[in-house]
Design an enzyme around this catalytic site. Structure first.
Site, PDB file in Angstrom:
ATOM      1  N   ASP A 106      30.370  86.233 -63.587  1.00  0.00           N
ATOM      2  CA  ASP A 106      30.991  87.269 -62.805  1.00  0.00           C
ATOM      3  C   ASP A 106      30.757  88.706 -63.303  1.00  0.00           C
ATOM      4  O   ASP A 106      31.325  89.543 -62.560  1.00  0.00           O
ATOM      5  CB  ASP A 106      32.591  86.830 -62.233  1.00  0.00           C
ATOM      6  N   SER A 107      30.348  88.679 -64.413  1.00  0.00           N
ATOM      7  CA  SER A 107      29.948  90.144 -64.733  1.00  0.00           C
ATOM      8  C   SER A 107      28.975  90.925 -63.939  1.00  0.00           C
ATOM      9  O   SER A 107      28.971  92.180 -63.885  1.00  0.00           O
ATOM     10  CB  SER A 107      29.424  90.086 -66.343  1.00  0.00           C
ATOM     11  N   ASP A 112      29.384  80.776 -62.723  1.00  0.00           N
ATOM     12  CA  ASP A 112      30.861  81.533 -63.001  1.00  0.00           C
ATOM     13  C   ASP A 112      31.567  81.151 -61.892  1.00  0.00           C
ATOM     14  O   ASP A 112      31.090  81.674 -60.810  1.00  0.00           O
ATOM     15  CB  ASP A 112      30.769  83.001 -63.484  1.00  0.00           C
ATOM     16  N   LYS A 160      31.458  77.491 -64.755  1.00  0.00           N
ATOM     17  CA  LYS A 160      32.346  78.028 -66.016  1.00  0.00           C
ATOM     18  C   LYS A 160      33.589  78.625 -65.072  1.00  0.00           C
ATOM     19  O   LYS A 160      33.443  79.236 -64.185  1.00  0.00           O
ATOM     20  CB  LYS A 160      31.573  79.061 -66.917  1.00  0.00           C
ATOM     21  N   GLU A 188      37.654  80.348 -66.352  1.00  0.00           N
ATOM     22  CA  GLU A 188      38.357  81.103 -67.309  1.00  0.00           C
ATOM     23  C   GLU A 188      39.824  80.260 -67.648  1.00  0.00           C
ATOM     24  O   GLU A 188      40.247  79.943 -66.613  1.00  0.00           O
ATOM     25  CB  GLU A 188      38.517  82.429 -67.206  1.00  0.00           C
ATOM     26  N   GLU A 245      35.517  84.437 -76.173  1.00  0.00           N
ATOM     27  CA  GLU A 245      35.314  85.889 -76.097  1.00  0.00           C
ATOM     28  C   GLU A 245      36.210  87.040 -76.854  1.00  0.00           C
ATOM     29  O   GLU A 245      37.604  86.822 -76.462  1.00  0.00           O
ATOM     30  CB  GLU A 245      35.101  86.414 -74.627  1.00  0.00           C
TER      31      GLU A 245
HETATM   32  O1  KIV Z   1      30.808  86.948 -66.679  1.00  0.00           O
HETATM   33  C1  KIV Z   1      30.205  86.711 -67.753  1.00  0.00           C
HETATM   34  O2  KIV Z   1      29.061  87.640 -67.935  1.00  0.00           O
HETATM   35  C2  KIV Z   1      30.705  86.046 -68.715  1.00  0.00           C
HETATM   36  C3  KIV Z   1      30.023  86.298 -70.103  1.00  0.00           C
HETATM   37  C4  KIV Z   1      30.657  87.574 -70.811  1.00  0.00           C
HETATM   38  C5  KIV Z   1      30.559  85.148 -70.930  1.00  0.00           C
HETATM   39  O3  KIV Z   1      31.528  85.385 -68.642  1.00  0.00           O
END
Ligand code: KIV
Length: 255
Positions: A25-26, A64, A94, A96, A163
């Site tokens: 989600d970056s 994510d 993934k 959080e 992280e």
């Molecule tokens: O969103 C993302 O790119 C991430 C990484 C920094 C692990 O969660």
């Protein structure tokens, strides 16, 4: 592991031999230009996951789960994760958090969806954390991180991103759990590493975390290439004869 958001990047990183591609989600920050990952929607991750899945041949594609797509109810989390797998083409998701999301992780895994955890600096909780900061520097925080990692393992997560936590805390967590830890800003004691590709390759021109190593300066190369293109068009050096389409060359396929 590296992040990827489109098919071309996925193909290139796959060719380089990367084990896993994270559609992080970056993308909210490096692709959409937001200050945080909070505005990212499920549809946006879905769209980019489809592109990455088309480009990846061998690497594991992990999507994510964006903010509040898995925290409201377990059934909603399951439906959203299923979309990323079924429609997006990801092989895993993934999310959080630790202990508070463990039950959700357990249900997803029971349903056949591989889940990667993410603890430490969890960017979706940036307002609660009070900024993008190191987590786990105090003994109490370090102890809680270990409990989070153990809860995720017990729930069936296959790996955990750790992280922005002190290297010794990351090393201790890695030693005390059986599933792989994937570090970012967490030192060399993790089992694997992940970086945001736009940071690692110098494509992102915003503020980059201190723990990032820049492996290339593609942003500067793009600026230089664009400047050369502009100059050559203005000077009528481009297109040259060999770049021009001729009447009898039509009928060729593709580009
Ligand atoms: O969103 C993302 O790119 C991430 C990484 C920094 C692990 O969660």
């Amino acid at each position: 592991m590296l992040t990827a958001y489109d098919a071309t990047m996925a193909r290139l990183l796959d060719r380089a031999g990367i084990d896993a591609l994270l559609v992080g989600d970056s993308l909210g920050m490096v692709i959409e230009g937001h200050e945080t990952t909070i505005p990212v929607t499920l549809d946006a991750v879905l769209h980019h996951t489809q592109a990455v899945a088309r480009g990846a041949r061998r690497a594991l594609v992990i999507a994510d789960m964006p903010f509040l797509t898995y925290q409201v109810t377990v059934p909603e989390a399951m439906r959203n994760a299923a979309r990323l797998i079924q429609v997006g083409g990801a092989s895993a998701v993934k999310l959080e958090g630790g202990l508070p999301v463990a039950e959700t992780v357990r249900r997803l895994v029971e349903a056949g969806i591989p889940v990667m955890g993410h603890i430490g600096l969890t960017p979706q909780a940036v307002h609660q954390l009070g900024g993008f900061r190191t987590v786990g520097a105090s003994g109490r925080e370090a102890e809680r991180l270990l409990q989070d990692a153990q809860a995720l393992q017990q729930a069936g997560a296959f790996a955990i991103v750790i992280e922005c936590i002190p290297a010794e805390t990351a090393r201790a967590i890695t030693a005390q759990i059986d599933i792989p830890t994937i570090g970012i800003g967490a030192g060399a004691g993790c089992d694997g590493q992940v970086l945001v590709s736009y940071d690692a390759f110098g494509l992102f021109d915003g503020k980059v975390p201190r723990f990032v190593k820049r492996y290339a300066d593609l942003g500067e190369q793009m600026v230089a290439a664009a400047r050369q293109y502009i100059a050559e068009v203005q000077q009528e050096k481009f297109p040259a004869a060999e770049h021009s389409v001729r009447v009898n060359s039509a009928g060729g396929k593709g580009r």
